[in-house]
Design an enzyme around this catalytic site. Structure first.
Site, mmCIF file in Angstrom:
data_model
loop_
_atom_site.group_PDB
_atom_site.id
_atom_site.type_symbol
_atom_site.label_atom_id
_atom_site.label_comp_id
_atom_site.label_asym_id
_atom_site.label_seq_id
_atom_site.Cartn_x
_atom_site.Cartn_y
_atom_site.Cartn_z
ATOM 1 N N GLU A 136 0.706 -14.567 -52.477
ATOM 2 C CA GLU A 136 1.424 -14.225 -53.710
ATOM 3 C C GLU A 136 0.724 -14.797 -54.946
ATOM 4 O O GLU A 136 0.141 -15.883 -54.891
ATOM 5 C CB GLU A 136 2.842 -14.812 -53.647
ATOM 6 C CG GLU A 136 3.671 -14.196 -52.540
ATOM 7 C CD GLU A 136 4.922 -14.994 -52.202
ATOM 8 O OE1 GLU A 136 5.914 -14.358 -51.805
ATOM 9 O OE2 GLU A 136 4.919 -16.227 -52.321
ATOM 10 N N ASP A 167 12.516 -16.823 -48.206
ATOM 11 C CA ASP A 167 11.836 -16.570 -49.484
ATOM 12 C C ASP A 167 10.906 -15.370 -49.424
ATOM 13 O O ASP A 167 9.947 -15.288 -50.170
ATOM 14 C CB ASP A 167 11.078 -17.832 -49.949
ATOM 15 C CG ASP A 167 10.018 -18.282 -48.954
ATOM 16 O OD1 ASP A 167 9.907 -17.663 -47.876
ATOM 17 O OD2 ASP A 167 9.286 -19.235 -49.259
HETATM 18 N N1 LIG Z 1 11.865 -21.869 -52.074
HETATM 19 C C1 LIG Z 1 10.685 -22.361 -52.370
HETATM 20 O O1 LIG Z 1 10.361 -22.565 -53.530
HETATM 21 C C2 LIG Z 1 9.743 -22.702 -51.260
HETATM 22 C C3 LIG Z 1 8.614 -23.495 -51.528
HETATM 23 C C4 LIG Z 1 7.801 -23.886 -50.454
HETATM 24 C C5 LIG Z 1 8.112 -23.442 -49.181
HETATM 25 N N2 LIG Z 1 9.184 -22.622 -48.971
HETATM 26 C C6 LIG Z 1 9.529 -22.140 -47.648
HETATM 27 O O2 LIG Z 1 10.114 -23.246 -46.963
HETATM 28 C C7 LIG Z 1 9.897 -23.072 -45.568
HETATM 29 C C8 LIG Z 1 9.395 -24.353 -44.957
HETATM 30 O O3 LIG Z 1 8.098 -24.635 -45.467
HETATM 31 P P1 LIG Z 1 7.226 -25.770 -44.791
HETATM 32 O O4 LIG Z 1 5.970 -25.838 -45.580
HETATM 33 O O5 LIG Z 1 8.052 -27.002 -44.621
HETATM 34 O O6 LIG Z 1 6.978 -25.086 -43.362
HETATM 35 P P2 LIG Z 1 6.574 -25.788 -41.985
HETATM 36 O O7 LIG Z 1 6.066 -24.684 -41.124
HETATM 37 O O8 LIG Z 1 5.712 -26.968 -42.233
HETATM 38 O O9 LIG Z 1 7.963 -26.310 -41.391
HETATM 39 C C9 LIG Z 1 8.993 -25.463 -40.966
HETATM 40 C C10 LIG Z 1 9.804 -26.185 -39.910
HETATM 41 O O10 LIG Z 1 10.931 -25.358 -39.574
HETATM 42 C C11 LIG Z 1 11.181 -25.551 -38.198
HETATM 43 N N3 LIG Z 1 12.037 -24.482 -37.711
HETATM 44 C C12 LIG Z 1 11.739 -23.177 -37.486
HETATM 45 N N4 LIG Z 1 12.830 -22.514 -37.039
HETATM 46 C C13 LIG Z 1 13.837 -23.422 -36.989
HETATM 47 C C14 LIG Z 1 15.207 -23.335 -36.625
HETATM 48 N N5 LIG Z 1 15.739 -22.206 -36.200
HETATM 49 N N6 LIG Z 1 15.979 -24.454 -36.712
HETATM 50 C C15 LIG Z 1 15.444 -25.631 -37.149
HETATM 51 N N7 LIG Z 1 14.147 -25.765 -37.488
HETATM 52 C C16 LIG Z 1 13.354 -24.673 -37.424
HETATM 53 C C17 LIG Z 1 9.796 -25.584 -37.565
HETATM 54 O O11 LIG Z 1 9.806 -26.161 -36.279
HETATM 55 C C18 LIG Z 1 9.021 -26.425 -38.602
HETATM 56 O O12 LIG Z 1 9.024 -27.800 -38.296
HETATM 57 C C19 LIG Z 1 8.930 -21.902 -45.412
HETATM 58 O O13 LIG Z 1 9.664 -20.767 -45.016
HETATM 59 C C20 LIG Z 1 8.356 -21.724 -46.795
HETATM 60 O O14 LIG Z 1 7.979 -20.399 -47.043
HETATM 61 C C21 LIG Z 1 10.005 -22.251 -49.986
#
Ligand SMILES: NC(=O)c1ccc[n+]([C@@H]2O[C@H](COP(=O)([O-])OP(=O)(O)OC[C@H]3O[C@@H](n4cnc5c(N)ncnc54)[C@H](O)[C@@H]3O)[C@@H](O)[C@H]2O)c1
Length: 372
Positions: free
Chosen positions: A64, A235
């Site tokens: 993005e 997101d």
């Molecule tokens: N809203 C925003 O501004 C914003 C900014 C950054 C990241 N994000 C989003 O936040 C999310 C997390 O990002 P990250 O960098 O921490 O990712 P990451 O991959 O490092 O961590 C995600 C975690 O979620 C866990 N997980 C997956 N399914 C699960 C479930 N059903 N129950 C419990 N845990 C579960 C995984 O095991 C993993 O540890 C991503 O989807 C990312 O796109 C959003």
């Protein structure tokens, strides 16, 4: 070696500089500083160019571009989201970004933004919770214990005063990692075995999981009245975390409706489902929590203005410090129209396989007598 002129140099903040800066400021102070810049920019929302981010989707993730401008500065972030990456030893989210001067169009800052995104996302969550969480909220459930989790926890501590986090992840090693990283941070950390257990006694529920599908991290019966939900992980189109029934019971706050309706939890709702924009809340135009029984939901997707605020914060924070490198990024011939001449004067360079190219001659960058 020919030195680039000052006009050619753009401050570049590497990952190493960013880590140094955050340690220098202290992470909680950095989060509070970022939150101040975000709040200030949300209060002058009308000044900004706003559009949904430009997303390029593939089967495995999304790339993005997130641009905005306040008329004086222009910023953009490049960011990816690839939930499968961690299984390949890569980050789900990486990013870098740039701030430029609108008057000249010249970049004034180039920075890593993987760390900065985690910091700004956490600071934005905490700003929303500051306005929306029930009075006296001290305990947060943190579901999804990946890269963002510690940042989210510390921002809620620094800005909202929580003292307890209850962790849950489907991968117990992720939960152990967060517990380890938060040891000594001044938070009581409870490792939980299920999402249900993690939300026991929590006034703030943060969902921050990564899965490229409609997931149901919270079902309707898990969410009681009087809580604030900070939904971070949903997101992208087709990527959500909450059962739609929860949305019907919640007062929903969003960053920029035109983008959130495509990417956020509310993609599950009718296109005219009522939402409130966070900037209206922050600027005092609308009230926040209606009462102690209300469920408030920050349907976070991440918006360009937050990255702009983060870059502004960074530009000011590094001024006069050593936390950047002047990067030779912009071609700057002495005669602005003699770009080719500058290139031509730089031509004779010997390159040996495996060796760095020889340095340019002393007149390569300037317009002093052009050769030939
Ligand atoms: N809203 C925003 O501004 C914003 C900014 C950054 C990241 N994000 C989003 O936040 C999310 C997390 O990002 P990250 O960098 O921490 O990712 P990451 O991959 O490092 O961590 C995600 C975690 O979620 C866990 N997980 C997956 N399914 C699960 C479930 N059903 N129950 C419990 N845990 C579960 C995984 O095991 C993993 O540890 C991503 O989807 C990312 O796109 C959003």
């Amino acid at each position: 070696m020919a030195q680039p002129s000052d006009k050619a140099l753009v401050p570049f903040v590497s990952v190493d500089h960013m880590m140094g800066l955050v340690h220098h400021l202290g992470i909680e102070e950095a989060l509070r500083g970022l939150a101040d810049y975000i709040e200030a920019d949300f209060r002058r929302w009308e000044k900004f160019d706003k559009s949904p981010r430009v997303a390029s989707h593939s089967d495995v993730g999304v790339i993005e571009l997130m641009p905005t401008s306040d008329g004086e500065a222009y910023g953009f972030k490049y960011v990816n989201g690839h939930p499968k990456n961690t299984s390949e030893g890569l980050q789900t989210v990486t990013a870098f970004g740039l701030l430029a001067d609108v008057y000249t169009g010249y970049p004034v800052l180039l920075s890593e933004m993987t760390l900065l995104t985690a910091l700004r996302t956490a600071a934005t969550s905490a700003v929303a919770a500051k306005y929306l969480a029930p009075d006296g909220a001290r305990c947060m459930a943190m579901i999804g214990n990946g890269a963002q989790a510690e940042f989210q926890s510390l921002a809620m501590k620094a800005i909202c005063g929580i003292d307890t986090v209850r962790l849950y992840d489907i991968d117990a090693s992720a939960t152990r990692k967060v517990a380890r990283n938060l040891a000594g941070a001044g938070l009581r950390v409870v490792e939980c075995k299920s999402a249900e257990e993690s939300i026991e006694g929590a006034q703030i529920i943060t969902t921050c999981t990564a899965d490229k599908q409609y997931a149901t991290i919270l079902t309707d019966n898990m969410v009681g009245s009087g809580v604030h939900i900070n939904a971070i992980g949903g997101d992208c189109p087709g990527k959500t975390e909450l059962a739609p029934e929860i949305l019907y019971r919640s007062d929903i706050f969003v960053e920029f409706p035109e983008q959130t309706r495509i990417e956020g939890e509310i993609q599950q709702m009718a296109p005219d489902h009522p939402v409130t924009e966070l900037w209206q809340l922050i600027s005092g135009a609308v009230p926040g929590r209606r009462g102690s029984d209300a469920i408030t939901l920050f349907d976070s997707v991440g918006f360009a203005i937050e990255d702009f605020s983060a870059l502004r914060f960074l530009r000011d924070a590094i001024a006069g410090s050593g936390f950047f490198t002047p990067l030779d990024l912009l071609a700057d011939p002495d005669d602005p129209r003699d770009l080719f001449g500058m290139l031509r004067r730089a031509a004779p360079r010997s390159v040996r396989p495996g060796q760095p190219p020889a340095a340019l001659g002393p007149t390569a960058r300037g317009s002093t007598p052009s050769v030939g």
